[in-house]
Write a protein that holds these residues in place. Structure first.
Motif, PDB file in Angstrom:
ATOM      1  N   ALA A   9      11.518  -6.815  -9.972  1.00 16.63           N
ATOM      2  CA  ALA A   9      11.792  -7.328 -11.313  1.00 16.63           C
ATOM      3  C   ALA A   9      11.616  -8.844 -11.393  1.00 16.63           C
ATOM      4  CB  ALA A   9      13.201  -6.951 -11.740  1.00 16.63           C
ATOM      5  N   THR A  10      11.108  -9.283 -12.534  1.00 11.69           N
ATOM      6  CA  THR A  10      11.038 -10.718 -12.804  1.00 11.69           C
ATOM      7  C   THR A  10      12.261 -11.181 -13.584  1.00 11.69           C
ATOM      8  OG1 THR A  10       9.762 -10.250 -14.821  1.00 11.69           O
ATOM      9  CG2 THR A  10       8.528 -10.751 -12.807  1.00 11.69           C
ATOM     10  N   ARG A  11      12.914 -10.243 -14.280  1.00 12.04           N
ATOM     11  CA  ARG A  11      14.162 -10.551 -14.976  1.00 12.04           C
ATOM     12  C   ARG A  11      15.064  -9.322 -14.952  1.00 12.04           C
ATOM     13  NH1 ARG A  11      14.614 -12.409 -21.260  1.00 12.04           N
ATOM     14  NH2 ARG A  11      13.668 -10.348 -21.532  1.00 12.04           N
ATOM     15  N   ILE A  12      16.344  -9.565 -14.673  1.00 11.41           N
ATOM     16  CA  ILE A  12      17.352  -8.505 -14.683  1.00 11.41           C
ATOM     17  C   ILE A  12      18.476  -8.954 -15.612  1.00 11.41           C
ATOM     18  CG2 ILE A  12      19.006  -7.191 -13.313  1.00 11.41           C
ATOM     19  CD1 ILE A  12      17.245  -7.755 -10.857  1.00 11.41           C
ATOM     20  N   CYS A  13      18.850  -8.070 -16.524  1.00  9.77           N
ATOM     21  CA  CYS A  13      19.976  -8.333 -17.431  1.00  9.77           C
ATOM     22  C   CYS A  13      20.998  -7.217 -17.246  1.00  9.77           C
ATOM     23  CB  CYS A  13      19.514  -8.361 -18.889  1.00  9.77           C
ATOM     24  SG  CYS A  13      18.290  -9.626 -19.274  1.00  9.77           S
ATOM     25  N   GLU A  14      22.259  -7.578 -17.076  1.00  9.60           N
ATOM     26  CA  GLU A  14      23.294  -6.566 -16.861  1.00  9.60           C
ATOM     27  C   GLU A  14      24.494  -6.804 -17.763  1.00  9.60           C
ATOM     28  OE1 GLU A  14      24.001  -4.643 -13.087  1.00  9.60           O
ATOM     29  OE2 GLU A  14      23.163  -6.393 -12.074  1.00  9.60           O
ATOM     30  N   PHE A  15      25.103  -5.698 -18.191  1.00 12.92           N
ATOM     31  CA  PHE A  15      26.406  -5.753 -18.832  1.00 12.92           C
ATOM     32  C   PHE A  15      27.370  -4.958 -17.961  1.00 12.92           C
ATOM     33  CE2 PHE A  15      29.551  -3.566 -21.630  1.00 12.92           C
ATOM     34  CZ  PHE A  15      30.344  -4.683 -21.860  1.00 12.92           C
ATOM     35  N   ALA A  16      28.481  -5.589 -17.578  1.00 12.09           N
ATOM     36  CA  ALA A  16      29.463  -4.953 -16.705  1.00 12.09           C
ATOM     37  C   ALA A  16      30.807  -4.894 -17.424  1.00 12.09           C
ATOM     38  CB  ALA A  16      29.601  -5.736 -15.413  1.00 12.09           C
ATOM     39  N   PRO A  17      31.264  -3.700 -17.812  1.00 14.85           N
ATOM     40  CA  PRO A  17      32.517  -3.591 -18.556  1.00 14.85           C
ATOM     41  C   PRO A  17      33.767  -3.542 -17.689  1.00 14.85           C
ATOM     42  CG  PRO A  17      31.432  -1.464 -18.478  1.00 14.85           C
ATOM     43  CD  PRO A  17      30.512  -2.430 -17.794  1.00 14.85           C
ATOM     44  N   THR A  18      33.665  -3.081 -16.433  1.00 15.39           N
ATOM     45  CA  THR A  18      34.876  -2.911 -15.617  1.00 15.39           C
ATOM     46  C   THR A  18      34.751  -3.417 -14.185  1.00 15.39           C
ATOM     47  OG1 THR A  18      34.173  -0.654 -15.049  1.00 15.39           O
ATOM     48  CG2 THR A  18      35.683  -0.902 -16.924  1.00 15.39           C
ATOM     49  N   VAL A  19      33.544  -3.450 -13.630  1.00 17.17           N
ATOM     50  CA  VAL A  19      33.349  -3.828 -12.226  1.00 17.17           C
ATOM     51  C   VAL A  19      32.260  -4.887 -12.130  1.00 17.17           C
ATOM     52  CG1 VAL A  19      32.723  -3.006  -9.927  1.00 17.17           C
ATOM     53  CG2 VAL A  19      34.006  -1.513 -11.464  1.00 17.17           C
ATOM     54  N   ILE A  20      32.463  -5.869 -11.293  1.00 21.64           N
ATOM     55  CA  ILE A  20      31.448  -6.897 -11.084  1.00 21.64           C
ATOM     56  C   ILE A  20      30.177  -6.237 -10.543  1.00 21.64           C
ATOM     57  CG2 ILE A  20      30.848  -8.854  -9.587  1.00 21.64           C
ATOM     58  CD1 ILE A  20      33.799  -9.737  -9.905  1.00 21.64           C
ATOM     59  N   PRO A  21      29.016  -6.567 -11.084  1.00 29.65           N
ATOM     60  CA  PRO A  21      27.760  -5.955 -10.612  1.00 29.65           C
ATOM     61  C   PRO A  21      27.540  -6.174  -9.119  1.00 29.65           C
ATOM     62  CG  PRO A  21      27.395  -7.148 -12.658  1.00 29.65           C
ATOM     63  CD  PRO A  21      28.786  -7.494 -12.197  1.00 29.65           C
ATOM     64  N   GLY A  22      26.888  -5.201  -8.482  1.00 28.71           N
ATOM     65  CA  GLY A  22      26.672  -5.274  -7.047  1.00 28.71           C
ATOM     66  C   GLY A  22      25.959  -6.530  -6.588  1.00 28.71           C
ATOM     67  N   LEU A  23      25.030  -7.044  -7.387  1.00 31.68           N
ATOM     68  CA  LEU A  23      24.285  -8.238  -6.999  1.00 31.68           C
ATOM     69  C   LEU A  23      25.165  -9.484  -6.924  1.00 31.68           C
ATOM     70  CD1 LEU A  23      20.960  -7.779  -9.014  1.00 31.68           C
ATOM     71  CD2 LEU A  23      21.331  -7.390  -6.580  1.00 31.68           C
ATOM     72  N   LEU A  24      26.347  -9.428  -7.518  1.00 26.53           N
ATOM     73  CA  LEU A  24      27.255 -10.576  -7.514  1.00 26.53           C
ATOM     74  C   LEU A  24      28.447 -10.397  -6.587  1.00 26.53           C
ATOM     75  CD1 LEU A  24      27.511 -11.488 -11.330  1.00 26.53           C
ATOM     76  CD2 LEU A  24      26.142 -12.629  -9.576  1.00 26.53           C
ATOM     77  N   GLN A  25      28.604  -9.224  -6.003  1.00 22.51           N
ATOM     78  CA  GLN A  25      29.819  -8.930  -5.252  1.00 22.51           C
ATOM     79  C   GLN A  25      29.881  -9.649  -3.908  1.00 22.51           C
ATOM     80  OE1 GLN A  25      30.503  -4.697  -4.892  1.00 22.51           O
ATOM     81  NE2 GLN A  25      30.458  -4.365  -7.102  1.00 22.51           N
ATOM     82  N   THR A  26      31.085 -10.095  -3.560  1.00 22.65           N
ATOM     83  CA  THR A  26      31.355 -10.613  -2.216  1.00 22.65           C
ATOM     84  C   THR A  26      31.678  -9.445  -1.294  1.00 22.65           C
ATOM     85  OG1 THR A  26      33.719 -10.853  -2.657  1.00 22.65           O
ATOM     86  CG2 THR A  26      32.313 -12.757  -3.149  1.00 22.65           C
ATOM     87  N   LYS A  27      31.738  -9.708  -0.006  1.00 24.13           N
ATOM     88  CA  LYS A  27      32.027  -8.653   0.966  1.00 24.13           C
ATOM     89  C   LYS A  27      33.393  -8.030   0.715  1.00 24.13           C
ATOM     90  CE  LYS A  27      32.386  -7.726   5.926  1.00 24.13           C
ATOM     91  NZ  LYS A  27      32.251  -8.305   7.300  1.00 24.13           N
ATOM     92  N   ASP A  28      34.423  -8.849   0.508  1.00 26.55           N
ATOM     93  CA  ASP A  28      35.778  -8.312   0.320  1.00 26.55           C
ATOM     94  C   ASP A  28      35.882  -7.488  -0.957  1.00 26.55           C
ATOM     95  OD1 ASP A  28      36.608  -9.436   2.670  1.00 26.55           O
ATOM     96  OD2 ASP A  28      37.573 -11.175   1.742  1.00 26.55           O
ATOM     97  N   TYR A  29      35.243  -7.948  -2.013  1.00 27.28           N
ATOM     98  CA  TYR A  29      35.271  -7.204  -3.273  1.00 27.28           C
ATOM     99  C   TYR A  29      34.542  -5.875  -3.105  1.00 27.28           C
ATOM    100  CZ  TYR A  29      34.985  -6.386  -8.345  1.00 27.28           C
ATOM    101  OH  TYR A  29      35.113  -5.852  -9.622  1.00 27.28           O
ATOM    102  N   ALA A  30      33.349  -5.907  -2.513  1.00 23.68           N
ATOM    103  CA  ALA A  30      32.571  -4.680  -2.309  1.00 23.68           C
ATOM    104  C   ALA A  30      33.332  -3.699  -1.430  1.00 23.68           C
ATOM    105  CB  ALA A  30      31.226  -5.021  -1.682  1.00 23.68           C
ATOM    106  N   GLN A  31      34.001  -4.206  -0.427  1.00 18.24           N
ATOM    107  CA  GLN A  31      34.772  -3.337   0.464  1.00 18.24           C
ATOM    108  C   GLN A  31      35.925  -2.663  -0.284  1.00 18.24           C
ATOM    109  OE1 GLN A  31      37.247  -5.164   3.672  1.00 18.24           O
ATOM    110  NE2 GLN A  31      35.977  -3.918   5.042  1.00 18.24           N
ATOM    111  N   ALA A  32      36.632  -3.425  -1.107  1.00 14.42           N
ATOM    112  CA  ALA A  32      37.755  -2.862  -1.857  1.00 14.42           C
ATOM    113  C   ALA A  32      37.289  -1.793  -2.835  1.00 14.42           C
ATOM    114  CB  ALA A  32      38.494  -3.973  -2.602  1.00 14.42           C
ATOM    115  N   VAL A  33      36.171  -2.045  -3.528  1.00  8.59           N
ATOM    116  CA  VAL A  33      35.634  -1.066  -4.473  1.00  8.59           C
ATOM    117  C   VAL A  33      35.204   0.202  -3.743  1.00  8.59           C
ATOM    118  CG1 VAL A  33      33.719  -0.600  -6.042  1.00  8.59           C
ATOM    119  CG2 VAL A  33      34.933  -2.770  -6.191  1.00  8.59           C
ATOM    120  N   THR A  34      34.552   0.041  -2.596  1.00  9.44           N
ATOM    121  CA  THR A  34      34.059   1.192  -1.834  1.00  9.44           C
ATOM    122  C   THR A  34      35.212   2.039  -1.296  1.00  9.44           C
ATOM    123  OG1 THR A  34      32.095  -0.072  -1.204  1.00  9.44           O
ATOM    124  CG2 THR A  34      32.585   1.900   0.083  1.00  9.44           C
ATOM    125  N   ILE A  35      36.240   1.405  -0.771  1.00 10.94           N
ATOM    126  CA  ILE A  35      37.391   2.146  -0.246  1.00 10.94           C
ATOM    127  C   ILE A  35      38.128   2.867  -1.364  1.00 10.94           C
ATOM    128  CG2 ILE A  35      39.656   1.885   0.833  1.00 10.94           C
ATOM    129  CD1 ILE A  35      38.433  -0.352   2.548  1.00 10.94           C
TER     130      ILE A  35
END
Length: 276
Positions: A97-123
């Motif tokens: 993609a040359t441009r990506i647009c996202e709307f996130a209503p409840t969870v931070i998009p995966g492309l922006l997630q830190t390790k700790d946040y991603a881990q908490a969501v996954t668990i």
């Protein structure tokens, strides 16, 4: 499979599709009509510009009577145990993609997630899975975010204020997550705006939305629920999704006000963490 070898495999897919189509005496337009895509899409598949979804590959096999070769190739190329079947193709498209647009209503998009946040969501979604499974999913998510450093598409994100207030992973992890987003904004790696609570009803009450634009291919939209996702390339539907995103951006705070709100929320979580 490394990105270079994967691209070479898609080029083989395209060359083989062209050969089989021409052997059958069928034009790109004719094949497209039979598998419910445009002739232009068939041309893009053959040039390895765009990758077909699995159901399209299956219909190509049926039409050309190729004994499942394109389905098998497609499954091999999009198969990644770290991603749900419905999302693996989206990951491939993000890289192009040359441009990506996202709307996130409840969870931070995966492309922006830190390790700790991603881990908490996954668990939270997989409470009985072993650490090895969680680590694999988190690693894959962090690898996706590397496109913001490598290909660096224009990345536009609208976060609902909900996303800033839910303490995923606890206050320290949430503070670090919001500070990460603020840093990306200041480095101009992402354009993030916030849809505040006071905006009330909005154009995407149905849930998350992702739009992707490409240099040599038509745009696509992607929507997702808890257990499935839908990749949309119908031009009329994609246009409607783009209008929805435009309405969200109009209702959101300015980038400056959004950054101030994100900084404030991060500071609130920092205070909360220090008081416990």
């Amino acid at each position: 499979m490394a990105n270079g070898s994967r691209q070479a495999a898609w080029e083989f897919f395209g060359a083989e599709l062209k050969r089989r189509r021409e052997d059958a005496g069928i034009t790109q337009v004719e094949l497209g009509a039979r598998v419910f895509v445009s002739g232009g899409y068939i041309g893009q598949f053959e040039q390895a510009i765009r990758k077909p979804q699995l159901d399209v590959a299956q219909r190509i096999d049926e039409t050309l009577q190729t004994d499942g070769i394109f389905e098998r190739l497609c499954r091999k190329l999009i198969d990644d145990p770290r991603y749900a079947d419905y999302f693996a193709h989206v990951v491939e498209l993000e890289r192009l993609a040359t441009r990506i647009c996202e709307f996130a209503p409840t969870v931070i998009p995966g492309l922006l997630q830190t390790k700790d946040y991603a881990q908490a969501v996954t668990i939270a979604a997989n409470p009985f899975k072993p650490d090895s499974y969680v680590d694999e999913i988190v690693t894959a998510r962090l690898e996706r975010s590397l496109i913001l450093d490598a290909t660096r598409p224009e990345y536009w994100v609208t976060l609902h204020e909900n996303v800033l207030r839910i303490p995923v992973g606890g206050p320290p992890a949430m503070a670090a997550q919001l500070e990460h987003i603020a840093r990306l904004m200041r480095e101009r790696a992402a354009m993030v705006t916030v849809l505040p609570y006071r905006a009330g009803a909005h154009a995407a009450m149905g849930g998350m939305l992702k739009l992707m634009d490409f240099e040599d291919a038509p745009p696509v939209a992607y929507t997702e629920t808890e257990y499935s996702g839908t990749l949309i390339d119908d031009p009329a539907v994609v246009m409607h999704a783009q209008r929805t995103y435009d309405l969200l951006r109009v209702a959101a705070l300015s980038p400056e006000a959004s950054l101030a709100l994100i900084d404030s929320a991060a500071e609130d979580f920092r205070r909360c963490a220090s008081s416990t």
